[in-house]
Scaffold this active site. Structure first.
Site, short mmCIF file in Angstrom:
data_model
loop_
_atom_site.label_atom_id
_atom_site.label_comp_id
_atom_site.label_asym_id
_atom_site.label_seq_id
_atom_site.Cartn_x
_atom_site.Cartn_y
_atom_site.Cartn_z
N LYS A 9 34.63 69.08 23.19
CA LYS A 9 34.74 68.78 21.76
C LYS A 9 33.37 68.93 21.07
O LYS A 9 32.34 69.04 21.76
CB LYS A 9 35.31 67.36 21.60
CG LYS A 9 36.76 67.23 22.12
CD LYS A 9 37.24 65.78 22.05
CE LYS A 9 38.71 65.64 22.42
NZ LYS A 9 39.14 64.21 22.42
N TYR A 49 47.01 69.22 17.91
CA TYR A 49 47.30 67.79 18.05
C TYR A 49 48.60 67.39 17.35
O TYR A 49 48.78 66.22 17.00
CB TYR A 49 46.13 66.96 17.51
CG TYR A 49 44.97 66.84 18.48
CD1 TYR A 49 45.15 66.28 19.75
CD2 TYR A 49 43.69 67.27 18.13
CE1 TYR A 49 44.09 66.15 20.64
CE2 TYR A 49 42.62 67.14 19.01
CZ TYR A 49 42.83 66.58 20.27
OH TYR A 49 41.78 66.45 21.14
N PHE A 57 45.10 57.52 13.60
CA PHE A 57 43.80 58.16 13.81
C PHE A 57 43.85 59.68 13.66
O PHE A 57 42.84 60.36 13.83
CB PHE A 57 43.24 57.80 15.20
CG PHE A 57 44.16 58.17 16.35
CD1 PHE A 57 44.17 59.45 16.89
CD2 PHE A 57 45.03 57.23 16.87
CE1 PHE A 57 45.02 59.79 17.93
CE2 PHE A 57 45.90 57.56 17.93
CZ PHE A 57 45.88 58.84 18.46
N ARG A 85 42.40 65.60 34.59
CA ARG A 85 42.43 64.34 33.84
C ARG A 85 41.61 63.26 34.54
O ARG A 85 40.99 62.42 33.89
CB ARG A 85 43.88 63.87 33.66
CG ARG A 85 44.75 64.79 32.82
CD ARG A 85 44.59 64.58 31.34
NE ARG A 85 45.07 63.29 30.89
CZ ARG A 85 45.18 62.95 29.60
NH1 ARG A 85 44.84 63.83 28.65
NH2 ARG A 85 45.60 61.77 29.24
N THR A 91 41.17 57.91 28.30
CA THR A 91 40.97 58.29 26.90
C THR A 91 39.88 57.48 26.22
O THR A 91 39.03 58.02 25.51
CB THR A 91 42.30 58.13 26.12
OG1 THR A 91 43.30 58.93 26.77
CG2 THR A 91 42.16 58.57 24.67
N ARG A 102 33.95 61.13 30.73
CA ARG A 102 33.90 60.16 29.62
C ARG A 102 33.20 58.87 30.05
O ARG A 102 32.50 58.24 29.24
CB ARG A 102 35.32 59.88 29.12
CG ARG A 102 35.93 61.04 28.33
CD ARG A 102 37.40 60.81 28.11
NE ARG A 102 38.02 61.81 27.24
CZ ARG A 102 39.34 61.99 27.15
NH1 ARG A 102 40.17 61.23 27.88
NH2 ARG A 102 39.85 62.91 26.35
N ASN A 112 34.90 61.19 22.38
CA ASN A 112 35.03 61.14 23.84
C ASN A 112 34.83 62.48 24.53
O ASN A 112 35.29 62.70 25.64
CB ASN A 112 36.33 60.44 24.25
CG ASN A 112 37.56 61.19 23.76
OD1 ASN A 112 37.45 62.20 23.07
ND2 ASN A 112 38.73 60.69 24.13
N HIS A 115 38.58 67.29 25.96
CA HIS A 115 40.04 67.26 25.99
C HIS A 115 40.54 67.92 27.26
O HIS A 115 39.97 68.91 27.71
CB HIS A 115 40.60 68.04 24.79
CG HIS A 115 42.07 68.36 24.92
ND1 HIS A 115 43.06 67.47 24.55
CD2 HIS A 115 42.71 69.43 25.45
CE1 HIS A 115 44.24 68.00 24.83
NE2 HIS A 115 44.06 69.20 25.37
N GLU A 126 49.27 74.72 25.25
CA GLU A 126 47.90 74.75 24.71
C GLU A 126 47.20 76.06 25.06
O GLU A 126 46.48 76.63 24.23
CB GLU A 126 47.11 73.54 25.24
CG GLU A 126 47.62 72.23 24.64
CD GLU A 126 47.05 70.97 25.28
OE1 GLU A 126 47.41 69.87 24.83
OE2 GLU A 126 46.25 71.08 26.23
N1 UDP Z 1 41.99 59.12 19.74
C1 UDP Z 1 41.37 58.31 18.82
N2 UDP Z 1 41.81 57.02 18.68
C2 UDP Z 1 42.82 56.52 19.44
C3 UDP Z 1 43.46 57.35 20.37
C4 UDP Z 1 43.02 58.66 20.49
O1 UDP Z 1 40.45 58.74 18.14
O2 UDP Z 1 43.17 55.34 19.27
C5 UDP Z 1 41.54 60.51 19.89
C6 UDP Z 1 40.67 60.70 21.14
O3 UDP Z 1 39.63 61.62 20.81
C7 UDP Z 1 41.66 61.33 22.11
C8 UDP Z 1 42.51 62.17 21.18
O4 UDP Z 1 42.65 61.37 20.02
O5 UDP Z 1 40.99 62.09 23.12
C9 UDP Z 1 43.88 62.54 21.70
O6 UDP Z 1 44.55 61.37 22.09
P1 UDP Z 1 45.36 61.30 23.45
O7 UDP Z 1 46.13 60.03 23.47
O8 UDP Z 1 46.11 62.57 23.65
O9 UDP Z 1 44.17 61.16 24.55
P2 UDP Z 1 43.62 62.21 25.62
O10 UDP Z 1 44.80 63.02 26.10
O11 UDP Z 1 42.58 63.04 24.94
O12 UDP Z 1 43.03 61.36 26.71
MG MG Z 2 46.19 64.06 25.02
#
Ligand code: UDP
Ligand code: MG
Length: 148
Positions: A9, A49, A57, A85, A91, A102, A112, A115, A126
């Site tokens: 990112k 997204y 958010f 992952r 996350t 992370r 964070n 992705h 994707e």
């Molecule tokens: N995110 C955020 N606030 C939240 C949850 C998610 O800003 O409360 C952002 C964060 O950057 C995250 C992205 O949204 O990586 C996508 O969310 P997801 O739940 O898909 O998490 P990821 O798959 O990236 O772990």
């Molecule tokens: Mg995700």
């Protein structure tokens, strides 16, 4: 072989973490199949997204992703989606284990760093979105030193 979509990112790029992050996937033994350095526009980020469009958010997330260039990649290997992952970590960096990307390099959930696709099927989607031109056809000569 399984593939996943990984994106460094804008904060990861700005903070100079590109080499370190690529290195972790390389050293694990995964194969780099596609890579590009791009700044995406709002509609593209919203598409990426789309599943999160109802979340509070979402707008901030889109602003974050379009705020600068990102490194978009396709990595391949056995179990690369789930293992990717794990390499990335939870996350919310407050809950990401030390040793994960992370866990080692981030503090706030909205910054964070990286992705990774959450399932094989979303990975396919994707990859099709980010690499409509397709990815490289190659096989590492180290293959038999990594897989039994
Ligand atoms: N995110 C955020 N606030 C939240 C949850 C998610 O800003 O409360 C952002 C964060 O950057 C995250 C992205 O949204 O990586 C996508 O969310 P997801 O739940 O898909 O998490 P990821 O798959 O990236 O772990
Ligand atoms: Mg995700």
């Amino acid at each position: 072989m399984e593939q996943t979509f990984i994106m460094i990112k804008p904060d990861g790029v700005q903070r100079g973490l590109v080499g370190e992050i690529i290195s972790r996937f390389e050293k694990k033994g995964f194969t780099l199949k596609g890579l590009k350095f791009v700044t995406v526009d709002r509609s593209f980020a919203e598409k990426h997204y789309a599943d999160l469009s109802a979340r509070p958010f979402f707008n901030g997330l889109v602003e974050y992703i379009i705020s600068g260039p990102v490194v978009a990649m396709v990595w391949e290997g056995k179990n690369v989606v789930a293992t990717g992952r794990k390499i990335i970590g939870a996350t919310n960096p407050a809950e990401s284990a030390p040793g994960t990307i992370r866990g080692d390099y981030a503090i706030d959930i909205g910054r964070n760093v990286i992705h990774g696709s959450d399932a094989v099927q979303s990975g396919r989607k994707e990859i099709a979105l980010w690499f409509p031109e397709g990815v490289a056809e190659w096989r590492s000569s180290l293959h038999s030193w990594i897989y039994e």
